[in-house]
Design an enzyme around this catalytic site. Structure first.
Site, PDB file in Angstrom:
ATOM      1  N   GLU A 122      59.773 -90.733 -11.148  1.00 42.90           N
ATOM      2  CA  GLU A 122      58.381 -90.820 -10.291  1.00 42.90           C
ATOM      3  C   GLU A 122      58.752 -90.423  -9.192  1.00 42.90           C
ATOM      4  OE1 GLU A 122      56.073 -89.754 -12.265  1.00 42.90           O
ATOM      5  OE2 GLU A 122      57.152 -90.598 -14.247  1.00 42.90           O
ATOM      6  N   HIS A 218      57.831 -80.272 -19.550  1.00 44.09           N
ATOM      7  CA  HIS A 218      58.650 -81.442 -19.909  1.00 44.09           C
ATOM      8  C   HIS A 218      59.716 -81.032 -21.312  1.00 44.09           C
ATOM      9  CE1 HIS A 218      55.530 -83.842 -17.966  1.00 44.09           C
ATOM     10  NE2 HIS A 218      56.295 -84.463 -17.551  1.00 44.09           N
TER      11      HIS A 218
END
Ligand code: ASN
Ligand code: ZN
Length: 289
Positions: A122, A218
């Site tokens: 992140e 992803h």
């Protein structure tokens, strides 16, 4: 001293020197509060919520991890964090300002603050948004995801001094067998009745042309992920040393619409003595330089 070592750009080129002080710092990770300020959303979705109290375990893990991330990457400023986001929220994300962590659904996913590589991932999104600003869809989005995984795995492998574990987020999967992604073996992170099968390809020939997941951000990140892992495996270089340094420099050459081949070319330009291996690693995933 350890901090100085991590802060100089030279150290990225030569690999981070792991002195005993730094080792000790890693062992104290839970007690060492890094540069992050952490809030709690108190199981609601308003961000940031209120400052955490000292006994918030999730926040304390996140504070400890921020210390490791900032040490390896030589970063002094850190985005603020938010823990206890939502109710049973099974994800973590960077919203442009805050690193946000859910507690997981308690069935498939545990608490998202349990995984250092997820937090470093992140944080990687924050670096990408400050740097190349790769658009979060299609191939540029998959590269955004890839770069976040490179930051994630490098911090993870450096912390554990284990170059063999290429799995992201295994700590948050309750079944104890799966991971969120496997950088060396895309497509093999999970295969179970609840999760289905990991859809990541590891070669351009299997590039997924899909609409969901912002055009497979992803999913297709598996392709450059495998190139990065292969480079480290082939050369024996630890991810957090020269490969990370090359990727960080290469990032500076990218823009919002860059594609995998732009990253491949940029890593090759910044590869120094490793350039044959860099060409080979990208070649194995179907990207020729
Ligand atoms: N955990 C995800 C990520 O950081 C959240 C998202 O899909 N943006 O990639
Ligand atoms: Zn991501």
């Amino acid at each position: 001293m350890a901090k100085k070592v991590a802060e100089t750009d030279r150290s990225f080129a030569s690999g981070i020197r792991v002195d005993s002080k730094l080792r000790a710092a890693r062992e104290r990770v839970i007690e060492v509060a890094g540069p992050i300020t952490v809030y709690t959303a108190s199981n609601k979705t308003a961000i940031p919520g209120a400052l955490v109290t000292e006994d918030d375990e999730d926040a304390n893990r996140v504070k400890g991890y921020s210390h490791l991330i900032s040490q390896l990457l030589g970063i002094n400023e850190f985005p603020d964090g938010v823990v206890h986001y939502g109710e049973g929220y099974a994800n973590a994300f960077f919203n442009g300002n805050y690193l946000v962590f859910g507690e997981g659904d308690g069935e498939v996913f545990g608490n998202f603050t349990l995984s250092l590589d997820i937090m470093a991932h992140e944080f990687g999104h924050a670096l990408v948004s400050l740097g190349p600003g790769l658009l979060y869809s299609g191939e540029s989005g998959a590269m955004n995801e890839h770069l976040a995984d490179v930051i994630g795995i490098s911090v993870q492998q450096w912390t554990s001094q284990d170059q063999t574990d290429w799995r992201i987020g295994e700590e948050i999967l309750i079944d104890g067998a799966s991971a969120v992604r496997d950088m060396l073996h895309p497509g093999q992170a999970y295969d179970s009745p609840v999760l289905g099968k990991d859809p990541q390809p590891g070669h351009m020939e299997q590039y997924a042309k899909v609409r969901h997941d912002n055009g497979g951000v992803h999913i297709n990140s598996g392709i450059p992920n495998r190139a990065f892992a292969l480079l480290c495996e082939k050369t024996g270089e630890p991810s957090w040393g020269r490969p990370l340094a090359m990727w960080r420099r290469a990032m500076q050459d990218l823009g919002p619409r860059s594609r995998f081949r732009d990253l491949a070319a940029a890593t090759w330009r910044h590869s120094g003595g490793l350039n044959p291996a860099v060409r080979e690693a990208w070649g194995e995933v179907g990207i020729s330089i």
